[in-house]
Scaffold this motif. Structure first.
Motif, PDB file in Angstrom:
ATOM      1  N   ALA A  60       0.807  -1.215   0.000  1.00  0.00           N
ATOM      2  CA  ALA A  60       0.000   0.000   0.000  1.00  0.00           C
ATOM      3  C   ALA A  60       0.841   1.267   0.000  1.00  0.00           C
ATOM      4  O   ALA A  60       0.341   2.342  -0.360  1.00  0.00           O
ATOM      5  CB  ALA A  60      -0.939   0.005   1.197  1.00  0.00           C
ATOM      6  N   TRP A  70       1.908   2.586  -7.278  1.00  0.00           N
ATOM      7  CA  TRP A  70       0.953   1.692  -7.931  1.00  0.00           C
ATOM      8  C   TRP A  70       0.910   1.887  -9.452  1.00  0.00           C
ATOM      9  O   TRP A  70       0.431   1.017 -10.169  1.00  0.00           O
ATOM     10  CB  TRP A  70      -0.435   1.922  -7.353  1.00  0.00           C
ATOM     11  CG  TRP A  70      -0.599   1.292  -6.001  1.00  0.00           C
ATOM     12  CD1 TRP A  70       0.396   0.960  -5.120  1.00  0.00           C
ATOM     13  CD2 TRP A  70      -1.821   0.916  -5.380  1.00  0.00           C
ATOM     14  NE1 TRP A  70      -0.122   0.401  -3.979  1.00  0.00           N
ATOM     15  CE2 TRP A  70      -1.494   0.372  -4.107  1.00  0.00           C
ATOM     16  CE3 TRP A  70      -3.154   1.004  -5.739  1.00  0.00           C
ATOM     17  CZ2 TRP A  70      -2.457  -0.092  -3.219  1.00  0.00           C
ATOM     18  CZ3 TRP A  70      -4.115   0.539  -4.856  1.00  0.00           C
ATOM     19  CH2 TRP A  70      -3.771  -0.011  -3.622  1.00  0.00           C
ATOM     20  N   GLY A  77       0.586   4.422  -3.670  1.00  0.00           N
ATOM     21  CA  GLY A  77      -0.614   3.797  -3.120  1.00  0.00           C
ATOM     22  C   GLY A  77      -1.252   4.623  -2.027  1.00  0.00           C
ATOM     23  O   GLY A  77      -2.474   4.631  -1.872  1.00  0.00           O
ATOM     24  N   ALA A  95      -6.401   1.733   2.237  1.00  0.00           N
ATOM     25  CA  ALA A  95      -5.854   0.375   2.104  1.00  0.00           C
ATOM     26  C   ALA A  95      -4.774   0.126   3.155  1.00  0.00           C
ATOM     27  O   ALA A  95      -4.734  -0.937   3.782  1.00  0.00           O
ATOM     28  CB  ALA A  95      -5.294   0.174   0.699  1.00  0.00           C
ATOM     29  N   LEU A  96      -3.895   1.087   3.364  1.00  0.00           N
ATOM     30  CA  LEU A  96      -2.839   0.932   4.361  1.00  0.00           C
ATOM     31  C   LEU A  96      -3.415   0.876   5.771  1.00  0.00           C
ATOM     32  O   LEU A  96      -3.087  -0.012   6.550  1.00  0.00           O
ATOM     33  CB  LEU A  96      -1.838   2.075   4.250  1.00  0.00           C
ATOM     34  CG  LEU A  96      -0.755   2.112   5.336  1.00  0.00           C
ATOM     35  CD1 LEU A  96       0.080   0.851   5.317  1.00  0.00           C
ATOM     36  CD2 LEU A  96       0.118   3.348   5.170  1.00  0.00           C
ATOM     37  N   SER A 124      -5.360  -2.359   6.376  1.00  0.00           N
ATOM     38  CA  SER A 124      -4.453  -3.512   6.399  1.00  0.00           C
ATOM     39  C   SER A 124      -3.742  -3.618   7.743  1.00  0.00           C
ATOM     40  O   SER A 124      -3.549  -4.720   8.272  1.00  0.00           O
ATOM     41  CB  SER A 124      -3.423  -3.396   5.270  1.00  0.00           C
ATOM     42  OG  SER A 124      -4.045  -3.444   4.011  1.00  0.00           O
ATOM     43  N   ALA A 180     -10.165  -3.014   3.191  1.00  0.00           N
ATOM     44  CA  ALA A 180      -8.876  -2.834   2.515  1.00  0.00           C
ATOM     45  C   ALA A 180      -8.937  -3.333   1.076  1.00  0.00           C
ATOM     46  O   ALA A 180      -8.367  -2.709   0.161  1.00  0.00           O
ATOM     47  CB  ALA A 180      -7.780  -3.578   3.282  1.00  0.00           C
ATOM     48  N   ALA A 230      -8.395  -1.057  -2.208  1.00  0.00           N
ATOM     49  CA  ALA A 230      -7.355  -1.412  -3.170  1.00  0.00           C
ATOM     50  C   ALA A 230      -7.913  -1.478  -4.583  1.00  0.00           C
ATOM     51  O   ALA A 230      -7.292  -0.987  -5.544  1.00  0.00           O
ATOM     52  CB  ALA A 230      -6.720  -2.747  -2.789  1.00  0.00           C
ATOM     53  N   SER A 250       0.284  -2.673  -7.013  1.00  0.00           N
ATOM     54  CA  SER A 250      -1.168  -2.465  -6.891  1.00  0.00           C
ATOM     55  C   SER A 250      -1.896  -3.797  -6.776  1.00  0.00           C
ATOM     56  O   SER A 250      -2.799  -3.968  -5.939  1.00  0.00           O
ATOM     57  CB  SER A 250      -1.683  -1.678  -8.094  1.00  0.00           C
ATOM     58  OG  SER A 250      -1.385  -2.358  -9.303  1.00  0.00           O
ATOM     59  N   CYS A 283      -1.162  -5.610  -3.377  1.00  0.00           N
ATOM     60  CA  CYS A 283      -2.006  -5.122  -2.277  1.00  0.00           C
ATOM     61  C   CYS A 283      -3.381  -5.779  -2.323  1.00  0.00           C
ATOM     62  O   CYS A 283      -3.910  -6.215  -1.298  1.00  0.00           O
ATOM     63  CB  CYS A 283      -2.128  -3.598  -2.360  1.00  0.00           C
ATOM     64  SG  CYS A 283      -3.055  -2.861  -1.005  1.00  0.00           S
TER      65      CYS A 283
END
Length: 207
Positions: free
Chosen positions: A24, A28, A46, A53-54, A57, A89, A93, A126, A129
């Motif tokens: 992430a 990406w 990302g 997403a980060l 996660s 997440a 993504a 990308s 992730c």
């Protein structure tokens, strides 16, 4: 449905969450273009195209750590929370993958590239992730179903508690205190010691 196994599910789930978190923060998409004869590049990190997403996660990864040490219903509740975080997440993504190339191309144009010369493409990060999010989502779904059948961490790792005082020692202490208060054997021993001290000083205790 067959139990997939505690160790295997934990390994796949935690590994997937870690993979998604690492991917992430990578680039990406990349774009390249031409600005008055000079090559120009544009990137889409990302963290810019899929900031959730980060964060989600990392929540999923922390949930796996909690599943490792918790017991009972709380363990299942944390598994359900991890499932929601993992699914979030994954959604973030996929949305980010769809917009990454456009973000990179815009970055190249902002750097001076002419619109007709810009080309952009996704990087492997990308999709890594998204793959990590898929793995941890599936693992959490299995955990919600099977966590009640999985082994739990031994209670010896719990916070230590004060050991209760043995009843025999308590009774012995109470008996000794009772003897001293009533002039029992403890009091008689004190009188004997006083007699010996008087003899040592040269006094006749019988006089």
């Amino acid at each position: 449905m067959r139990d997939p196994g505690y160790g295997r599910t934990l390994l796949v789930g935690a590994g997937g969450a870690a993979l998604a978190a690492v991917a992430a923060v990578r680039d990406w998409a990349r774009a390249s273009g031409d600005a008055a004869g000079a090559p120009v590049a544009g990137l889409a990190p990302g963290g810019n195209v899929a900031p959730l997403a980060l964060a989600l996660s990392l929540v999923a990864l922390a949930a796996w750590g909690a599943v490792l040490v918790l017991h009972g219903r709380v363990r299942r509740a944390v598994s359900a929370l991890g499932l929601l975080a993992s699914a979030g997440a994954l959604s973030a993504a996929l949305v980010g993958v769809g917009s990454a190339t456009g973000t990179a191309a815009q970055a190249a144009r902002d750097a001076g590239a002419s619109a007709g010369s810009v080309s952009a493409s996704l990087t492997a990060w990308s999709w890594m992730c998204a793959l990590g999010a898929v793995l941890t989502t599936l693992a959490f779904a299995l955990a919600v179903v099977w966590v009640g059948h999985w082994p739990q961490m031994s209670s010896r790792y719990d916070a230590p508690q004060a050991a209760p005082r043995p009843r025999a020692l308590a009774d012995a202490g109470e008996s000794a205190a009772s003897r001293d208060a009533s002039g029992g054997p403890g009091a008689a021993g004190d009188e004997d010691r006083e007699l010996w001290r008087a003899l040592d000083r040269g006094h006749d205790p019988t006089a």
